[in-house]
Scaffold this motif. Sequence first.
Motif: not given
Length: 256
Positions: A80-85, A88-94, A140-143
Amino acid sequence: MLSVWEAVLLGLLQGITEFLPVSSSGHLVIAQLLLGIDQPMLTFDIAVHVGTLAAVIAAFWDDVKSLLKKPLSKTMLLLIIGTVPAVLAALLLGDYIDFLFSSLLVVAIALFCTGLFLRFSDRFHGTGNVKNMSYLSALVIGLFQAIAIIPGLSRSGVTIFASLNRGLMRKDAARFSFLLSIPVIFGAVCKQLLDLRHTESFGLSGTYLLGAVVAACFGYAAIRVFLKLLNQKSLRYFGYYCWALAILILLLFILN
């Protein structure tokens, strides 16, 4: 409408390159350019993504089943932690994703960067496993997974690089990377289904279903082959391939 052979070719490319660290987006950009495909393919994209989702779930079914039985386990929290970034990237950079996919130069540069990540991945000799992995490492891996939204950056390549860098052994680095792909692919399918309402009517033809089946079969095979190759410290060869592909895309960019 795609022809049968085009659906098979694109399904094969999606299945293999989704899980090998060579960037599925980079290959699909080239394939669509060479095939002269400029029509909307959202329904087909959904079909092949469902195929690759089925492939990774089948390949790691024991892990998936264990996570479903223990939804509050540490591994689930790490995922879950690894998926959050990435969310957020998909929402902000879509709004910028379509532009990035339309730029051959962006794809070429990103492929070159993927090659660098893979070239240096073989230098890491971690001994850790997912069970003793820290939440910071998952973040970090999620980022790294989040930056793979850029076409040409291999999601599996950069997440495995990050996992190895954080001290995971090669087997666990691949395992965590592939498990991390499940919510990302599922999220991509859900987003595409929502987008479909505004672009085209939904209808799965036999050709699209064929592409999905091909993507599932070759995706499963690619995972199995890659897991064996990873133990042989052969990531640098994938890096060389990415560099060669980047040069090819640059030539196409110049010629266009």
